[in-house]
Design an enzyme around this catalytic site. Structure first.
Site, PDB file in Angstrom:
ATOM      1  N   LYS A  93       6.262  89.373 -55.198  1.00 56.22           N
ATOM      2  CA  LYS A  93       7.414  89.371 -54.280  1.00 56.22           C
ATOM      3  C   LYS A  93       8.145  90.682 -54.428  1.00 56.22           C
ATOM      4  CE  LYS A  93      10.258  87.642 -51.362  1.00 56.22           C
ATOM      5  NZ  LYS A  93      10.001  88.914 -50.609  1.00 56.22           N
ATOM      6  N   GLN A 114      10.970  95.222 -60.317  1.00 56.11           N
ATOM      7  CA  GLN A 114      11.043  93.983 -59.531  1.00 56.11           C
ATOM      8  C   GLN A 114      10.571  92.784 -60.354  1.00 56.11           C
ATOM      9  OE1 GLN A 114      11.693  94.597 -55.836  1.00 56.11           O
ATOM     10  NE2 GLN A 114      12.507  92.544 -56.096  1.00 56.11           N
ATOM     11  N   LYS A 117      13.458  91.810 -62.556  1.00 61.43           N
ATOM     12  CA  LYS A 117      14.556  91.368 -61.686  1.00 61.43           C
ATOM     13  C   LYS A 117      14.273  89.954 -61.176  1.00 61.43           C
ATOM     14  CE  LYS A 117      15.447  94.235 -58.330  1.00 61.43           C
ATOM     15  NZ  LYS A 117      15.630  94.932 -57.032  1.00 61.43           N
ATOM     16  N   LYS A 129       5.647  95.482 -54.943  1.00 61.11           N
ATOM     17  CA  LYS A 129       6.397  96.425 -54.098  1.00 61.11           C
ATOM     18  C   LYS A 129       5.397  97.191 -53.253  1.00 61.11           C
ATOM     19  CE  LYS A 129      10.715  97.647 -53.561  1.00 61.11           C
ATOM     20  NZ  LYS A 129      11.933  96.910 -53.877  1.00 61.11           N
ATOM     21  N   ASP A 169      13.219  97.109 -47.748  1.00 61.12           N
ATOM     22  CA  ASP A 169      13.806  98.004 -48.750  1.00 61.12           C
ATOM     23  C   ASP A 169      14.300  99.203 -47.929  1.00 61.12           C
ATOM     24  OD1 ASP A 169      13.786  98.242 -51.973  1.00 61.12           O
ATOM     25  OD2 ASP A 169      13.478 100.241 -51.175  1.00 61.12           O
ATOM     26  N   THR A 213      22.218  91.390 -50.956  1.00 65.38           N
ATOM     27  CA  THR A 213      22.151  92.375 -52.054  1.00 65.38           C
ATOM     28  C   THR A 213      23.545  92.926 -52.354  1.00 65.38           C
ATOM     29  OG1 THR A 213      19.957  92.926 -51.224  1.00 65.38           O
ATOM     30  CG2 THR A 213      20.870  94.360 -52.923  1.00 65.38           C
ATOM     31  N   SER A 383      15.886  85.977 -50.809  1.00 64.67           N
ATOM     32  CA  SER A 383      14.534  85.914 -50.247  1.00 64.67           C
ATOM     33  C   SER A 383      13.821  84.658 -50.739  1.00 64.67           C
ATOM     34  CB  SER A 383      13.719  87.139 -50.679  1.00 64.67           C
ATOM     35  OG  SER A 383      14.014  88.252 -49.861  1.00 64.67           O
TER      36      SER A 383
HETATM   37  N1  GLU Z   1      13.871  95.406 -51.796  1.00 66.46           N
HETATM   38  C1  GLU Z   1      14.721  94.431 -52.386  1.00 66.46           C
HETATM   39  C2  GLU Z   1      14.773  94.628 -53.888  1.00 66.46           C
HETATM   40  O1  GLU Z   1      14.697  95.754 -54.341  1.00 66.46           O
HETATM   41  C3  GLU Z   1      14.408  93.002 -51.953  1.00 66.46           C
HETATM   42  C4  GLU Z   1      13.023  92.531 -52.158  1.00 66.46           C
HETATM   43  C5  GLU Z   1      12.724  91.148 -51.576  1.00 66.46           C
HETATM   44  O2  GLU Z   1      13.610  90.525 -51.002  1.00 66.46           O
HETATM   45  O3  GLU Z   1      11.580  90.721 -51.726  1.00 66.46           O
HETATM   46  O4  GLU Z   1      14.942  93.730 -54.657  1.00 66.46           O
END
Ligand code: GLU
Length: 451
Positions: A93, A114, A117, A129, A169, A213, A383
Site C-alpha cells: 500500500k 511507507q 508508517k 510506492k 502522492d 494527511t 486510505s
Molecule cells: N502518498 C501518501 C503517503 O505518503 C498516501 C499513500 C496511500 O494513501 O496509500 O503516505
C-alpha cells in the site's frame, strides 16, 4: 557510522553497496538502523534469520517504459516504477508520485518509510510506492490522461485489491487516480474498487481522504503540544508547500485557532502576516492550478512573495513549523534559524522533509519533533478506511470518517510516545516511531518464517 550499533553496521554497509547511487534510500535506512540499536540490545532475537536485512530489501521492484503521444503527435517516453517493499502486514500500500526528480532510489526510500508508517496505523496494510519521472507542468488534460492510461497498461498486471493498492502522492491527485483506475477497470474487466484509494466520491472514494494527511498531521502535532500543556490556539504557524497536504494542514490549524502566515511552492513563498486566506489559496491551487505568487498579486499590499533564490520559508519566525512539501526541504541551517526564532514544535507533513542534520538540531534544542512516518500517516490510514468501505460496499459520513482518523492519530501519537519512554528516550518521537513500526513488521515476518 558513529550512531549505529556495531551489530547493525554491516547491514547499512551492505544496503549502501547493493543500492549504489541512491542517497535518499541510504538516508532512510540509516535513520531506522540508528533507532534499532536499543531494540536488539533488549531483544537480540531480532538479529536472527537476517530479519533486519530482509526488511531493508524490497520484496519486488518493477521498472517499466511508458510511451505516450503528446498533443503535437510526438511520442514521449517516461520511466515507471512500482516498488513492492513489504507485505508482512497486508497488501502493498502506498502512493504514486509523478515528478521529474523521481528515480528508483527515491521510490525505494518512500516504500521503506511507507512500510513502517503503515505498520504504525495499526491497519492491515503492507508497504509499497511507485511513480514516474513524468512532469505534469504545462501538460493538457488529454496528455495526462494518455500518460496515465499507458502507465496502467503495464502496471495493472502487478496490482489487485489483495495484492497492491496504489494511491496519490506528489503530482497525483483525484484527476490522475481517476484516469488510472478507469484504465485498470477497462483492462481487467473488473470493478475492483479497493484496488485504488484516493478515488473520487462519485466512484467509491472515501470522504475525508483528501483532507486526511494535513488534518492528521495537525491532530498529531496538537497531541504533541498537549504533552507540554499547550496547543495550537494563538500560535503562529508556517506550512511549506501548497499541495493537498499543505492546504488541509492550514485548514485544520486555523480551526484549532492557529494563525498560518506562510506557505510555498518550488518558485518561492508567500507571507501574509494577517493569516492566509484559505479560500483564495484553494481557488488558486485547486481550480486554477497556478503558482502561489498569484496570491500575493491578487492580495496586493501587505502580502509578500519571496522568490526561491531570495530566501526560504524557514526564515519566517514561527511557533510551529509544518514542512509539507518534499524530502530534504529543511536543512540544518534552516533548523538553526527556526530554533533561534523560537520554534517550539515541528510536525512533518511530507515524507522525510528534514535532513538528518536538521533533525539533530531540533532534538538537541529540545524542540517537539514529529517525524513524517508518524505525523503524516493519516493519509494512508484513511486510505485503509476507504478499502474497508469498498470491501463492505459502504460509504461513511465525513464526521464518522474524521472521527476514526482522529482516534488513529491519537493512537499513533501515544504509541510513539510510550515506545520512546519504554526504550529510555522520553520525548524522542523519531525513536518511538521507528521502533514501534519496526516491531510490528518484524513480529509478523518472524512468525511467517524465511520468505
Ligand atoms: N502518498 C501518501 C503517503 O505518503 C498516501 C499513500 C496511500 O494513501 O496509500 O503516505
Amino acid at each position: 557510522m558513529p550512531n549505529i550499533d556495531e551489530k547493525l553496521q554491516p547491514i547499512l554497509a551492505e544496503v549502501t553497496r547493493r543500492n549504489a547511487g541512491e542517497p535518499e534510500f541510504h538516508q532512510a535506512v540509516h535513520e531506522v538502523l540508528e533507532s534499532l540499536g536499543r531494540v536488539v540490545a533488549k531483544h537480540p532475537h531480532y538479529l536472527d534469520l537476517a530479519l533486519i536485512e530482509r526488511i531493508c530489501e524490497p520484496e519486488r521492484q518493477i521498472i517499466f517504459r511508458i510511451p505516450w503521444t503528446d498533443d503535437k503527435g510526438q511520442v514521449q517516453i517516461n520511466r515507471g516504477f512500482r516498488v513492492q517493499f513489504n507485505s508482512a502486514l497486508g497488501p502493498y500500500k502506498g502512493g504514486m508520485r509523478f515528478h521529474p526528480s523521481v528515480n528508483l532510489g527515491i521510490i525505494k526510500f518512500l516504500g521503506f518509510e511507507q512500510t513502517f508508517k503503515n505498520a504504525l496505523t495499526g491497519m492491515p496494510i503492507g508497504g509499497g510506492k511507485g511513480g514516474s519521472d513524468f512532469d505534469l507542468k504545462g501538460r493538457s488534460d488529454a496528455e495526462i490522461m494518455r500518460f496515465c492510461q499507458s502507465l496502467m497498461t503495464e502496471m495493472h498486471r502487478y496490482l489487485g485489491e489483495q495484492t497492491d493498492v496504489p494511491a496519490g502522492d506528489i503530482g497525483v491527485g483525484g484527476r490522475e487516480i481517476g484516469y488510472m483506475f478507469g484504465q485498470y477497470k477497462r483492462l481487467t474487466n473488473r470493478y475492483e474498487a479497493g484496488v485504488f484509494t484516493g478515488k473520487g466520491l462519485a466512484y467509491g472514494g472515501s470522504r475525508a481522504r483528501t483532507e486526511a494527511t494535513g488534518y492528521g498531521n495537525t491532530y498529531f502535532t496538537q497531541a504533541m503540544l498537549q504533552t507540554r500543556g499547550t496547543d495550537f490556539d494563538g500560535k503562529t504557524v508556517v506550512v511549506s508547500g501548497s499541495g493537498n497536504v499543505a492546504i488541509y494542514t492550514i485548514e485544520k490549524v486555523q480551526s484549532f485557532g492557529g494563525k498560518v502566515i506562510a506557505c510555498s511552492d518550488s518558485s518561492g513563498y508567500i507571507l501574509d502576516e494577517n493569516g492566509l486566506d484559505l479560500a483564495l489559496l484553494k481557488e488558486i491551487k485547486d481550480q486554477r492550478r497556478e503558482r502561489v505568487s498569484e496570491y500575493a498579486r491578487i492580495k496586493g499590499e501587505g502580502v509578500h512573495f519571496i522568490a526561491a533564490d531570495k530566501g526560504t520559508i524557514w526564515d519566517v519566525p514561527c511557533d510551529v513549523a509544518m514542512p509539507s512539501a518534499t524530502q530534504n526541504e529543511l536543512s540544518g541551517k534552516d533548523a538553526r534559524i527556526l530554533v533561534k526564532n523560537g520554534v517550539i514544535a515541528v510536525g512533518e507533513g511530507a515524507n522525510m522533509p528534514s535532513t538528518p542534520e536538521a533533525v539533530k538540531v531540533f532534538q538537541e534544542a529540545g524542540i517537539l519533533f514529529a517525524p513524517g512516518k508518524a505525523a503524516n500517516a493519516g493519509g494512508v490510514a484513511t486510505s485503509a478506511l476507504e478499502m474497508q468501505q469498498n470491501a463492505s460496499r459502504d460509504s461513511w459520513t465525513f464526521e464518522q470518517t474524521e472521527a476514526r482518523l482522529a482516534t488513529i492519530m491519537r493512537n499513533i501519537h501515544d504509541t510513539c510516545h510510550q515506545t520512546a519512554e519504554e526504550y529510555g528516550a522520553p520525548g524522542d518521537y523519531v525513536l518511538g516511531a521507528n521502533i514501534a513500526g519496526f516491531v510490528r513488521v518484524a513480529e509478523a515476518m518472524r512468525m511467517m518464517g524465511v520468505i
